[in-house]
Motif scaffolding. Structure first.
Motif, PDB file in Angstrom:
ATOM      1  N   SER A   1      47.772   2.309  76.726  1.00 16.07           N
ATOM      2  CA  SER A   1      49.142   2.333  76.226  1.00 16.07           C
ATOM      3  C   SER A   1      49.825   1.057  76.695  1.00 16.07           C
TER       4      SER A   1
ATOM      5  N   GLY B   1      52.991   0.788  76.979  1.00  8.97           N
ATOM      6  CA  GLY B   1      54.194   1.183  77.706  1.00  8.97           C
ATOM      7  C   GLY B   1      55.237   1.685  76.736  1.00  8.97           C
ATOM      8  N   CYS B   2      55.194   2.950  76.489  1.00  6.54           N
ATOM      9  CA  CYS B   2      56.098   3.524  75.501  1.00  6.54           C
ATOM     10  C   CYS B   2      57.406   3.907  76.179  1.00  6.54           C
TER      11      CYS B   2
ATOM     12  N   CYS C   1      54.649   8.224  74.952  1.00  4.26           N
ATOM     13  CA  CYS C   1      53.455   7.704  74.294  1.00  4.26           C
ATOM     14  C   CYS C   1      52.894   8.714  73.305  1.00  4.26           C
TER      15      CYS C   1
ATOM     16  N   PHE D   1      45.090   8.578  77.725  1.00  5.09           N
ATOM     17  CA  PHE D   1      45.061   7.129  77.922  1.00  5.09           C
ATOM     18  C   PHE D   1      44.330   6.810  79.223  1.00  5.09           C
TER      19      PHE D   1
ATOM     20  N   ASN E   1      48.066   2.718  81.368  1.00  6.69           N
ATOM     21  CA  ASN E   1      49.359   2.439  80.743  1.00  6.69           C
ATOM     22  C   ASN E   1      49.875   1.170  81.400  1.00  6.69           C
TER      23      ASN E   1
ATOM     24  N   ASN F   1      52.673  -0.318  80.902  1.00  9.64           N
ATOM     25  CA  ASN F   1      54.126  -0.269  81.153  1.00  9.64           C
ATOM     26  C   ASN F   1      54.834  -1.588  80.881  1.00  9.64           C
TER      27      ASN F   1
END
Length: 124
Positions: A79, A81-82, A86, A93, A96, A98
């Motif tokens: 990811s 960084g949602c 996410c 995942f 992440n 970030n």
């Protein structure tokens, strides 16, 4: 080769940068992909310009905004960084990163994110 997927909501900026840098820097070690749960009609134009200036990579020649269902099942899912949560992609995942979304910010913000992505790719 192991497949690495960079996942973002729109697959238009950070994940696209990561796919391009992954292929450029470590393309003999992994197969790199990017995807999202939504798509945009084009890759972020500031990202396109800066990747061309910094690395000589033209992301618009080889990449486009893709859905998760458009790429092979990844061995490693990262990811970007949602900020709002996410997406679920069928597996947890593996990492992440970030990273803040630089969309709408200045070149310095984009370059900071690009350099963080480069560092993380070299650590894979």
């Amino acid at each position: 080769m192991r497949k690495v997927a960079f996942i973002c909501v729109h697959n238009s900026c950070r994940s696209q940068i990561a796919e391009a840098l992954g292929k450029h820097l470590r393309g003999t070690d992994f197969d790199f992909y990017s995807a999202g749960v939504e798509t945009k009609p084009q890759i972020n134009q500031h990202a396109v310009r800066l990747m061309r200036e910094l690395y000589g990579i033209d992301m618009e020649k080889t990449q486009y905004s893709k859905l998760i269902s458009d790429i092979p099942k990844p061995d490693i899912a990262i990811s970007m960084g949602c900020d709002v949560g996410c997406p679920y992609i069928g597996k947890a995942f593996d990492d992440n990163w970030n990273l803040p979304d630089p969309t709408g910010q200045n070149d310095e913000a984009f370059i900071t994110v690009i350099r963080h992505i480069e560092e993380n790719i070299m650590k894979l």
